[in-house]
Motif scaffolding. Structure first.
Motif, PDB file in Angstrom:
ATOM      1  N   GLY A  59      12.688  74.053  47.648  1.00  0.00           N
ATOM      2  CA  GLY A  59      11.720  73.110  47.771  1.00  0.00           C
ATOM      3  C   GLY A  59      11.124  73.391  49.262  1.00  0.00           C
ATOM      4  O   GLY A  59       9.920  72.916  49.314  1.00  0.00           O
ATOM      5  N   LEU A  60      11.672  74.396  49.799  1.00  0.00           N
ATOM      6  CA  LEU A  60      11.161  74.377  51.117  1.00  0.00           C
ATOM      7  C   LEU A  60       9.912  75.340  51.136  1.00  0.00           C
ATOM      8  O   LEU A  60       8.943  75.198  51.851  1.00  0.00           O
ATOM      9  CB  LEU A  60      12.453  75.480  52.087  1.00  0.00           C
ATOM     10  CG  LEU A  60      11.702  76.213  53.253  1.00  0.00           C
ATOM     11  CD1 LEU A  60      11.749  75.235  54.383  1.00  0.00           C
ATOM     12  CD2 LEU A  60      12.888  77.381  53.616  1.00  0.00           C
ATOM     13  N   VAL A  76       7.199  72.700  50.599  1.00  0.00           N
ATOM     14  CA  VAL A  76       6.819  72.056  51.722  1.00  0.00           C
ATOM     15  C   VAL A  76       6.053  73.028  52.704  1.00  0.00           C
ATOM     16  O   VAL A  76       4.836  72.597  53.007  1.00  0.00           O
ATOM     17  CB  VAL A  76       7.950  71.675  52.443  1.00  0.00           C
ATOM     18  CG1 VAL A  76       7.721  71.336  53.954  1.00  0.00           C
ATOM     19  CG2 VAL A  76       8.746  70.613  51.854  1.00  0.00           C
ATOM     20  N   HIS A 111      15.952  71.142  56.238  1.00  0.00           N
ATOM     21  CA  HIS A 111      15.758  70.856  55.088  1.00  0.00           C
ATOM     22  C   HIS A 111      17.054  70.907  54.079  1.00  0.00           C
ATOM     23  O   HIS A 111      17.274  70.119  53.035  1.00  0.00           O
ATOM     24  CB  HIS A 111      14.919  72.001  54.406  1.00  0.00           C
ATOM     25  CG  HIS A 111      13.294  71.730  54.938  1.00  0.00           C
ATOM     26  ND1 HIS A 111      12.586  71.243  54.228  1.00  0.00           N
ATOM     27  CD2 HIS A 111      12.788  72.466  56.085  1.00  0.00           C
ATOM     28  CE1 HIS A 111      11.404  71.231  54.895  1.00  0.00           C
ATOM     29  NE2 HIS A 111      11.505  72.211  56.089  1.00  0.00           N
ATOM     30  N   ASN A 112      18.128  71.374  55.008  1.00  0.00           N
ATOM     31  CA  ASN A 112      19.213  71.503  54.136  1.00  0.00           C
ATOM     32  C   ASN A 112      20.370  71.957  54.889  1.00  0.00           C
ATOM     33  O   ASN A 112      20.533  73.051  55.353  1.00  0.00           O
ATOM     34  CB  ASN A 112      19.352  72.243  52.870  1.00  0.00           C
ATOM     35  CG  ASN A 112      20.600  72.112  51.887  1.00  0.00           C
ATOM     36  OD1 ASN A 112      21.512  71.633  52.435  1.00  0.00           O
ATOM     37  ND2 ASN A 112      20.412  72.382  50.671  1.00  0.00           N
ATOM     38  N   VAL A 140      13.946  65.551  56.090  1.00  0.00           N
ATOM     39  CA  VAL A 140      12.967  65.488  55.112  1.00  0.00           C
ATOM     40  C   VAL A 140      13.200  64.037  54.445  1.00  0.00           C
ATOM     41  O   VAL A 140      12.301  63.968  53.225  1.00  0.00           O
ATOM     42  CB  VAL A 140      12.991  66.727  54.030  1.00  0.00           C
ATOM     43  CG1 VAL A 140      12.123  67.645  54.607  1.00  0.00           C
ATOM     44  CG2 VAL A 140      14.200  67.132  53.599  1.00  0.00           C
ATOM     45  N   ASN A 177       9.078  64.175  52.552  1.00  0.00           N
ATOM     46  CA  ASN A 177       8.093  64.939  52.154  1.00  0.00           C
ATOM     47  C   ASN A 177       7.223  64.413  51.068  1.00  0.00           C
ATOM     48  O   ASN A 177       7.339  63.233  50.507  1.00  0.00           O
ATOM     49  CB  ASN A 177       8.830  66.336  51.266  1.00  0.00           C
ATOM     50  CG  ASN A 177       9.729  67.065  51.840  1.00  0.00           C
ATOM     51  OD1 ASN A 177       9.279  67.244  53.044  1.00  0.00           O
ATOM     52  ND2 ASN A 177      10.759  67.539  51.308  1.00  0.00           N
ATOM     53  N   ARG A 224      18.085  74.095  40.941  1.00  0.00           N
ATOM     54  CA  ARG A 224      19.253  75.179  41.085  1.00  0.00           C
ATOM     55  C   ARG A 224      20.822  74.700  40.627  1.00  0.00           C
ATOM     56  O   ARG A 224      20.902  73.530  40.999  1.00  0.00           O
ATOM     57  CB  ARG A 224      19.392  75.175  42.959  1.00  0.00           C
ATOM     58  CG  ARG A 224      18.145  75.910  43.584  1.00  0.00           C
ATOM     59  CD  ARG A 224      18.347  76.120  44.961  1.00  0.00           C
ATOM     60  NE  ARG A 224      18.306  74.986  45.671  1.00  0.00           N
ATOM     61  CZ  ARG A 224      19.436  74.670  46.471  1.00  0.00           C
ATOM     62  NH1 ARG A 224      20.461  75.377  46.193  1.00  0.00           N
ATOM     63  NH2 ARG A 224      19.320  73.503  46.937  1.00  0.00           N
ATOM     64  N   GLN A 233      25.800  71.167  45.017  1.00  0.00           N
ATOM     65  CA  GLN A 233      24.821  70.087  45.858  1.00  0.00           C
ATOM     66  C   GLN A 233      24.365  69.097  44.679  1.00  0.00           C
ATOM     67  O   GLN A 233      24.189  67.987  45.029  1.00  0.00           O
ATOM     68  CB  GLN A 233      23.847  70.629  46.352  1.00  0.00           C
ATOM     69  CG  GLN A 233      22.803  69.897  46.908  1.00  0.00           C
ATOM     70  CD  GLN A 233      21.490  70.403  47.564  1.00  0.00           C
ATOM     71  OE1 GLN A 233      21.605  71.538  48.040  1.00  0.00           O
ATOM     72  NE2 GLN A 233      20.583  69.770  47.841  1.00  0.00           N
ATOM     73  N   GLU A 254      21.170  65.196  48.922  1.00  0.00           N
ATOM     74  CA  GLU A 254      19.676  65.702  48.445  1.00  0.00           C
ATOM     75  C   GLU A 254      18.938  65.180  50.022  1.00  0.00           C
ATOM     76  O   GLU A 254      18.557  64.248  50.008  1.00  0.00           O
ATOM     77  CB  GLU A 254      19.270  64.847  47.417  1.00  0.00           C
ATOM     78  CG  GLU A 254      18.057  65.521  46.864  1.00  0.00           C
ATOM     79  CD  GLU A 254      18.132  67.046  46.400  1.00  0.00           C
ATOM     80  OE1 GLU A 254      17.985  67.925  47.023  1.00  0.00           O
ATOM     81  OE2 GLU A 254      19.092  67.202  45.378  1.00  0.00           O
ATOM     82  N   PRO A 255      18.670  66.342  50.684  1.00  0.00           N
ATOM     83  CA  PRO A 255      17.825  65.655  51.959  1.00  0.00           C
ATOM     84  C   PRO A 255      16.527  65.187  51.573  1.00  0.00           C
ATOM     85  O   PRO A 255      16.287  64.134  52.151  1.00  0.00           O
ATOM     86  CB  PRO A 255      17.588  67.338  52.447  1.00  0.00           C
ATOM     87  CG  PRO A 255      18.962  68.128  52.052  1.00  0.00           C
ATOM     88  CD  PRO A 255      19.402  67.521  50.668  1.00  0.00           C
ATOM     89  N   CYS A 256      15.876  65.903  50.583  1.00  0.00           N
ATOM     90  CA  CYS A 256      14.640  64.732  50.048  1.00  0.00           C
ATOM     91  C   CYS A 256      14.893  64.776  48.417  1.00  0.00           C
ATOM     92  O   CYS A 256      14.741  63.807  47.961  1.00  0.00           O
ATOM     93  CB  CYS A 256      13.303  65.461  50.713  1.00  0.00           C
ATOM     94  SG  CYS A 256      11.962  64.646  49.787  1.00  0.00           S
ATOM     95  N   GLY A 257      14.590  66.106  47.984  1.00  0.00           N
ATOM     96  CA  GLY A 257      14.422  66.332  46.523  1.00  0.00           C
ATOM     97  C   GLY A 257      13.013  66.242  46.197  1.00  0.00           C
ATOM     98  O   GLY A 257      12.313  65.205  46.832  1.00  0.00           O
ATOM     99  N   LEU A 258      12.428  67.040  45.483  1.00  0.00           N
ATOM    100  CA  LEU A 258      10.940  66.998  44.887  1.00  0.00           C
ATOM    101  C   LEU A 258      10.976  66.741  43.543  1.00  0.00           C
ATOM    102  O   LEU A 258      10.034  66.329  43.065  1.00  0.00           O
ATOM    103  CB  LEU A 258      10.511  68.309  45.219  1.00  0.00           C
ATOM    104  CG  LEU A 258      10.252  68.570  46.889  1.00  0.00           C
ATOM    105  CD1 LEU A 258       9.736  70.026  47.372  1.00  0.00           C
ATOM    106  CD2 LEU A 258       9.397  67.559  47.352  1.00  0.00           C
TER     107      LEU A 258
HETATM  108  C1  GLC Z   1      15.889  71.506  50.747  1.00  0.00           C
HETATM  109  C2  GLC Z   1      16.736  70.294  50.130  1.00  0.00           C
HETATM  110  C3  GLC Z   1      15.749  69.496  49.265  1.00  0.00           C
HETATM  111  C4  GLC Z   1      14.452  69.147  49.685  1.00  0.00           C
HETATM  112  C5  GLC Z   1      13.782  70.616  50.065  1.00  0.00           C
HETATM  113  C6  GLC Z   1      12.368  70.459  50.698  1.00  0.00           C
HETATM  114  O1  GLC Z   1      15.928  72.524  49.928  1.00  0.00           O
HETATM  115  O2  GLC Z   1      17.873  70.816  49.282  1.00  0.00           O
HETATM  116  O3  GLC Z   1      16.357  68.119  48.876  1.00  0.00           O
HETATM  117  O4  GLC Z   1      13.526  68.456  49.023  1.00  0.00           O
HETATM  118  O5  GLC Z   1      14.642  71.308  51.165  1.00  0.00           O
HETATM  119  O6  GLC Z   1      12.367  69.801  51.891  1.00  0.00           O
END
Ligand code: GLC
Ligand code: ADP
Length: 493
Positions: A18-19, A22, A167-168, A217, A250, A304, A308, A381-385
């Motif tokens: 997901g990075l 973003v 992000h993680n 995020v 995000n 992935r 996690q 899960e920091p954000c999750g897309l």
């Molecule tokens: C990381 C996190 C995910 C997040 C992504 C983008 O890979 O695991 O939760 O959405 O970064 O910020």
């Protein structure tokens, strides 16, 4: 407001997660909100080959073990976002992923590869590499770019303000302490107040300690990482930053993920006319070798395969899912044990479970578009897309209530009119199975399911809101009316 965004991967050129999404979308959203934005990326082959109109802005010379380093300025394909590329063939022009070789081992020289990224960001921010463009903010993403914050502090006075986004927290960029001398930083930086982390050298800590603001995020992940359970040993450092830590959720890039215009879908659709989604499900079932039945709930996973993501819970809950008549289609790559276990599940359940091991962007769109629901049972899960893509595509998310999943999916109990998906708390197969039962029960009531889909698709997770929040945060830390002047090139390491 001039903002330099720094990271190691960017959609659509280089993506491991997901990075990249973003870093592909945020600069465009900030530009849309009136900011003057440039990206800084390492010259990985897919980046050097694709960035348009590259012009040399500075010959940096030898540094970090590379004989020749050149900084170029060009434009991202498609979005035309201005982008600086660090061309250092010895460090960056190689196959494999940005972080690992083809066998999955971390590149042995990652300390130099990502120190160079941070070093270049700091020197660009100081106006030394391109005096014609002086940023107000240097915004670094994840450990790969975090050293920029230390370099900016080590060589004052840089007028640009460093911001760091986590992000993680699980990936920290840890190196043996003996590598510290490669960084060219004063020895006081290798201390608990600096980059030292339990005797090792931590790039992540450079961001957490030296950025003016630390963001992550989602709001929930911002509070979670201050706890022992989610802090990966850095919760004390994060608590130490107090109110400097913020969560900014995000968004979804509507140019890439939109069922109405998605060229990857066989039949496009809208919330008003979902017939294309039904056709997509039928074709997807055929493509995956699943029984072609509209009345069977098709669950998908795009992920992935790492601990996690909690996919062992899916394996545990799978017998229950199948007993209730559900289907599963999974696309993923990662841990060998999980790959093997899912492949075995597919073999044991032909026509009902289909597994594709590998990374395939186009297929991810067809899978999310055609499925009825998407599973994201993450441990953290920091954000999750993917749950956001699910919402947008009317593919209802079944998520564990953590991090960004808790912030984006509403499950206020059965029949609550605000619901947009299904959430569970305990990280156990039984808890997931219960959520799956509730989802299947709802699916068997077409009108109710339809309402849920409509509500999910009406959610607004555009990048515009996030961009406004970042701009507000930048404005807090940028001194107004500061005279900005370039300085001569600092000694390279
Ligand atoms: C990381 C996190 C995910 C997040 C992504 C983008 O890979 O695991 O939760 O959405 O970064 O910020
Ligand atoms: P993370 O960054 O932790 O992997 P996110 O949900 O933030 O999780 O982002 C994952 C991104 O990677 C999404 O864009 C998703 O569609 C994509 N993705 C993950 N695995 C695959 C895969 N095997 N094939 C295609 N896309 C994938």
């Amino acid at each position: 407001m001039r903002v330099l965004q720094v990271g190691a991967e960017v959609f659509p050129l280089v993506k491991t997660g997901g990075l990249a999404d973003v870093l592909g979308a945020l600069p465009q959203a900030l530009m849309g909100a009136g900011a003057d934005v440039r990206l800084l990326l390492p010259g990985l082959p897919a980046i050097v080959d694709a960035v348009l109109h590259q012009k040399v802005v500075r010959d940096i010379g030898p540094a970090f073990g590379a004989a020749r380093i050149t900084l170029r300025l060009g434009q991202m394909p498609y979005s035309h976002v201005p982008v600086y590329v660090i061309d250092a063939p010895y460090l960056y022009r190689r196959g494999g992923s940005p972080y690992q070789d083809a066998k999955g081992a971390e590149w042995a020289d990652n300390v130099q590869r990502f120190a160079l990224l941070g070093w270049t960001a700091a020197h660009l921010a100081a106006g030394e590499l391109d005096p014609s463009w002086l940023p107000d903010v240097m915004h670094a993403h994840d450990w790969h770019a975090a050293m920029s914050c230390a370099y900016m502090t080590a060589h004052p006075p840089t007028q640009a303000a460093p911001v760091f986004t986590v992000h993680n927290l699980a990936y920290q960029g840890l190196f043996p302490p003996g590598d510290f001398h490669l960084l060219g930083l004063p020895s006081r930086y290798m201390a608990a107040t600096g980059l030292e982390f339990h005797g090792q050298l931590s790039f992540m800590k450079a961001g957490l300690k030296f950025a003016r603001r630390v963001t992550t995020v989602s709001p929930t992940y911002a509070t979670e990482i201050a706890t022992h359970e989610f802090g990966f040993g850095l919760d004390g450092v994060i608590r130490g930053r107090g109110g400097d830590v913020r969560g900014i959720l995000n968004g979804v890039d509507g140019k890439v993920w939109d069922p109405e215009h998605d060229v990857g879908l066989l039949a496009r659709y809208t919330a008003k006319d979902l017939s294309g989604k039904a056709r997509g499900k039928q074709t997807l079932q055929a493509e995956l070798g699943l029984e072609q039945r509209a009345d069977v709930p098709l669950f998908c996973v795009v992920s992935r395969l790492t601990s996690q993501k909690g996919l062992d819970l899916v394996l545990g809950a799978l017998p229950g899912l199948l007993r209730q008549g559900g289907q599963l289609g999974l696309q993923g790559t990662g841990d060998a044990a999980l790959e093997t276990a899912f492949q075995a599940a597919a073999q044991a359940n032909p026509g009902r479970v289909a597994v594709r091991i590998g990374y395939d962007e186009a297929f991810a769109h067809r899978l999310i578009g055609g499925a009825d629901a998407i599973l994201v049972p993450s441990r953290f899960e920091p954000c999750g897309l993917t749950q956001l893509y699910g919402l947008r595509y009317g593919t209802l998310p079944v998520v564990r209530r953590v991090g960004g999943l808790a912030d984006t999916v509403v499950d206020a109990g059965d029949d609550n009119p605000a619901n947009t998906g299904f959430a569970f708390d305990a990280a156990t197969p039984a808890a997931l199975e219960h959520a799956l039962q509730r989802a299947i029960h709802a699916f068997r009531q077409p009108e109710r399911w339809h309402r849920l889909m409509q509500r999910a698709m009406a959610q607004d997770f555009s990048w515009d809101g996030a961009a406004r929040q970042y701009l507000t945060l930048y404005e807090e830390i940028v001194a107004p009316d500061v005279e900005r002047a370039a300085r001569p090139l600092l000694q390279t390491a």
